[in-house]
Write a protein that holds these residues in place. Structure first.
Motif, mmCIF file in Angstrom:
data_model
loop_
_atom_site.group_PDB
_atom_site.id
_atom_site.type_symbol
_atom_site.label_atom_id
_atom_site.label_comp_id
_atom_site.label_asym_id
_atom_site.label_seq_id
_atom_site.Cartn_x
_atom_site.Cartn_y
_atom_site.Cartn_z
ATOM 1 N N GLU B 59 0.338 -1.620 0.193
ATOM 2 C CA GLU B 59 0.341 0.346 -0.123
ATOM 3 C C GLU B 59 0.579 1.105 0.185
ATOM 4 N N ASN B 61 -0.025 5.689 0.409
ATOM 5 C CA ASN B 61 -1.113 6.344 1.169
ATOM 6 C C ASN B 61 -0.405 7.579 1.448
ATOM 7 N N LYS B 65 -4.424 9.424 1.475
ATOM 8 C CA LYS B 65 -5.572 8.463 0.995
ATOM 9 C C LYS B 65 -4.326 7.579 -0.422
ATOM 10 N N SER B 66 -5.185 6.640 -0.459
ATOM 11 C CA SER B 66 -4.011 5.445 -1.013
ATOM 12 C C SER B 66 -3.945 6.120 -2.596
ATOM 13 N N LEU B 68 -2.282 3.992 -4.938
ATOM 14 C CA LEU B 68 -2.585 3.227 -5.206
ATOM 15 C C LEU B 68 -2.068 2.819 -6.977
#
Ligand SMILES: Nc1ncnc2c1ncn2[C@@H]1O[C@H](COP(=O)(O)OP(=O)(O)O)[C@@H](O)[C@H]1O
Ligand SMILES: [Mg+2]
Lengths: 285, 248, 288
Positions: B59, B61, B65-66, B68
């Motif tokens: 992951e 962040n 907030k991600s 990805l």
């Protein structure tokens, strides 16, 4: 019927393989889309035909055709492509298209616009089993393609030069730091690829009993589609894609009788495959 | 405050594990050093954060907030700027246009605004101020490919700053520079950091790293083998082994 | 009074100039190699012809609609194409050209090998437009397009295209949505080619699939490259010179294709920027 179509498809596919392999090898090592490769193919057919008219022996004309194509390929590499490698990739591509167009016109001007016949026989005769029939030239094509493929495979996997060539395709800088003469490798690469195209030119000339100035046009684009299908620069992928296209053409057009131009099949296949596999059948990201 | 959080990040290339479960966090106003022998996976880490490659697992962040699944342009618009290990300015554009491209992040989302003219006085002023800041003012109209390496590196930093980033990824900014040049560049990096921008710094020159960074992450063969202050890293036997092992 | 022969050549050159200009948007400005531009020229010509002869639309509607249709098809084909690697794009666009030509040739709906006839020059003021008047209509349209092009050149879009042409990955890292701007170039270039196709169809009055084959794409590319890829006036000058050349002498006409091929080759080999390119002899001479 099925077996017959299968044999026809494989025969055509193996000629495609002979043309496309040179293209994919050139791409693998120089990252150039060598459109003029099909001009070399037609040149091979013309040179082969003229030597056949002189000596009347198929095997000699095959050898001369391959040699003529190999020399032409070498000259193209030395004097047109190598000086352009520092430019954006569109430059050699455009040169290649220009050369191809000019070659076709040169054939027309030198040898005339009409179709010449290449009526070579080796006296083998056709092979018939029931309704299944392999013509002499089909046997010839399969035989010669298989021999050439075995040689190519042995060369690439068993000789030092062949290994160096594959290493070059992976990473030219590192390879040259190991003391390999990269410029010689590139030349050999072109010579082999062009000789194969020359052989294909002779074989198709004999198969169709026709040699004409624009005989390279359709193979030029079809071979590009095949090479993309196989995953640009990927040798086994190219052989596979050639056979697939050869078979697809014979089946869709011959068996199903779909009213679609045979020569667009390769492109339709390519566009469909690229939608799902953006790097070709056997290509990797 | 945590700016960037990387958790168990992995990346595989054709069976080669370039990154293997790497985790760390970066804060605003801090320079986090990332070191490791060649091929350790440092550049790959940057390429994944900036959205060039998708990771195989893990992951990331940014400000909670991600990021990805974001594409490179989305990541950069969020406020992550980067430079490249092998400099990649827009070679045939001049210095001003190079920086201008990145200023476009404000208008690119709207096609209508994108059709508007680039040459507005306010924007030109901002661009020139930024170019001033990296000391390239005299070269404003020079074509990027004609600049010496040191200037190209500054140009890349100016370009990244034009994104008004909160995180800056710098991939070996001092590599290939003469000593004085790299000192100047380090001064610039410190200045940027003092404005509260977080910086991830990949660097081979140990003096520079030890001098600039309060915290350092060490990668080797795709794994994080150590994290801590310069003193801790310097005396960490694993780190010493990783570097010595490479040379042996 | 201008002779019919001259006006025919002028209109042809103008249409080629428009085509070269539109390809330059895709290949020169945004840096995306397209080897199938004639496909969109053909899509425009056929759309306009069908709308005019089958659906009964007047010229003034069929031609703009042809641009819209070409633009939409350009978008549909461009989106998957522009995701593939750059070299694949060259071959894929070439493939599109072959497939589009084959569709015109083999699907009876499009008139097959016989093509479509009965497309006329437009009417205005209750009479048929004359050829010189038609020439000026195209010229004005092209002038407007060049104004748009100038604005694009100064805009963020132009800057984004330049960055993509220089380095896609770096452009992405600077906030440029690479796919979106590439597709935009593809749409605009295709639409303008479609517009040129509409003008062409109404001028020739009948069209055949062969007008829009791969050879035609190469002719357009040749003009762009010859004049100077990525420059504003280069492609237009390329279209004018390569358009006039075959007309001034028979031997040149005879060996036109050979000359195009050799020109293309020699130009790239010795003067890769084209006549107006940044490093060309011409522009160096003028700068002095
Ligand atoms: N695009 C790629 N494809 C395949 N292997 C890659 C790719 N990028 C990096 N690698 C491999 O991943 C490993 C880590 O590379 P990199 O992140 O560049 O190391 P560093 O920046 O720490 O020197 C290397 O073995 C490299 O060969
Ligand atoms: Mg690195």
């Amino acid at each position: 019927m099925l077996w017959q179509q299968l044999a026809n498809g494989i025969a055509i596919g193996s000629v495609y393989a002979l043309i496309s392999l040179g293209l994919t090898m050139v791409y693998g090592i120089l990252r150039i889309l060598h459109v003029a490769h099909a001009g070399i193919y037609a040149l091979g057919a013309y040179v082969g035909l003229f030597s056949f008219k002189l000596v009347g022996n198929f095997w000699i004309s095959l050898m001369v055709g391959m040699a003529g194509a190999a020399i032409a390929g070498y000259l193209v590499e030395r004097f047109l492509y190598t000086p352009l490698l520092h430019l954006p990739r569109i430059a050699p591509l455009i040169v290649s298209i220009g050369l191809f167009t000019a070659l076709e016109e040169a054939f027309r001007i030198v040898a005339g616009p009409h179709t010449l016949t290449y009526n070579a026989r080796i006296g083998l005769g056709d092979l018939s089993i029931g309704s299944f029939r392999l013509t002499e030239t089909q046997i010839l094509i399969l035989f010669i393609t298989i021999i050439i493929l075995i040689f190519l495979w042995a060369f690439l996997t068993k000789t030092r030069t062949g290994l160096a060539m594959r290493a070059c395709a992976q990473d030219p800088e590192t390879t040259s730091s190991f003391g390999v003469n990269v410029s010689a490798i590139i030349a050999i690469n072109f010579i082999i690829g062009s000789a194969m195209a020359g052989a294909a030119g002779v074989l198709i000339g004999v198969y169709d009993n026709q040699v004409w100035p624009t005989m390279g046009s359709i193979p030029a684009y079809k071979a590009l589609a095949i090479v993309v299908l196989g995953g640009l620069g990927n040798i086994p992928g190219t052989v596979l894609a050639s056979i697939v296209v050869g078979l697809a053409e014979t089946f869709f057009i011959g068996v199903l009788a779909i009213p679609f131009p045979r020569d667009a099949v390769a492109f339709v296949a390519m566009i469909l495959v690229l939608m799902f596999k953006p790097y070709g059948l056997l290509g990797k990201a | 405050m945590t700016l960037l959080e990387v958790k168990a990040l992995s990346k595989e290339f054709d069976g080669l594990r370039a990154l293997d479960g790497v985790s760390f966090a970066a804060r605003g106003g801090e320079i986090l050093g990332i070191i490791g022998p060649n091929g350790a996976g440092k550049t790959t880490l940057f390429n994944i954060i900036s959205g060039i490659y998708p990771p195989s697992g893990g992951e990331i962040n940014f400000e909670g907030k991600s990021i990805l699944r974001l594409k490179p342009h989305q990541v950069s618009r969020l406020g992550i700027g980067r430079t490249f290990q092998i400099v990649r300015p827009f070679q045939n554009l001049d210095v001003e246009a190079n920086v201008m491209v990145a200023f476009g992040h404000r208008v690119y989302p709207s096609l209508w605004k994108s059709a508007g003219s680039v040459w507005q006085p306010e924007i030109q002023k901002e661009v020139q101020d930024l170019i001033d800041r990296v000391g390239l003012r005299p070269h404003l109209k020079q074509i990027a490919k004609t600049l010496p390496l040191g200037f190209k590196k500054r140009l890349e930093i100016a370009r990244a700053l034009a994104l008004q980033p909160r995180l800056l990824l710098l991939d070996e900014p001092s590599a290939g520079l003469r000593f004085e040049e790299s000192l100047q560049l380090m001064g610039l990096i410190r200045q940027v950091c003092d404005q509260g921008i977080g910086i991830l710094l990949i660097e081979h020159n140990m003096h520079v790293v030890m001098d600039l960074c309060k915290r350092i992450v060490v990668l080797d063969h795709g794994s994080k083998i150590a994290e801590g202050s310069p003193e801790e890293i310097r005396s960490n036997p694993l780190v010493i082994q990783a570097y010595l092992g490479k040379e042996a | 009074m201008i002779s019919g022969y001259l006006i025919t050549i002028l209109i042809t050159i103008l249409i080629y100039a428009m085509l070269a200009h539109s390809l330059n948007l895709i290949t020169g400005h945004a840096g995306q190699i397209s080897l199938g531009h004639a496909a969109f020229f053909g899509i425009g010509a056929y759309s306009s012809a069908m709308l005019y002869t089958e659906a009964g639309f007047p010229f003034w509607i069929s031609v703009p609609l042809a641009a819209v249709v070409a633009g939409i098809i350009g978008a549909l084909l461009g989106i998957p194409c522009l995701r593939v690697r750059d070299d694949f794009l060259a071959i894929t666009t070439m493939g599109i050209n072959f497939v589009v030509e084959a569709i015109f040739l083999y699907i009876p709906f499009f008139g097959g090998a016989m093509g479509i006839g009965g497309i006329n020059l437009p009417k205005w003021f209750g009479r048929d437009m004359t050829k010189p008047e038609y020439f000026f209509i195209i010229l004005i349209t092209f002038g407007l397009l060049l104004l748009v092009d100038r604005q694009l050149g100064r805009s963020w879009i132009g800057l984004a295209w330049a960055s993509i042409r220089e380095d896609e990955q770096a452009a992405g890292a600077m906030g440029v949505d690479v796919v979106r701007f590439k597709v935009l170039a593809f749409i605009l270039g295709s639409a303008i080619a479609g517009l040129a196709g509409g003008f062409y169809a109404h001028f020739l009055t009948f069209i055949m699939p062969q007008n829009f084959g791969f050879g035609q794409s190469i002719v357009i590319l040749c003009m762009v490259v010859f004049g100077g890829i990525g420059t504003r006036w280069g492609p237009i000058i390329g279209a004018v010179i390569l358009g006039i050349l075959p007309e001034i002498s028979r031997p040149i006409m005879e060996y036109r294709i050979l000359i195009y091929g050799v020109l293309l080759l020699a130009m790239m080999r010795f003067q890769p920027g084209g006549l107006l390119g940044a490093e060309s002899i011409l522009s160096r001479t003028f700068r002095r």
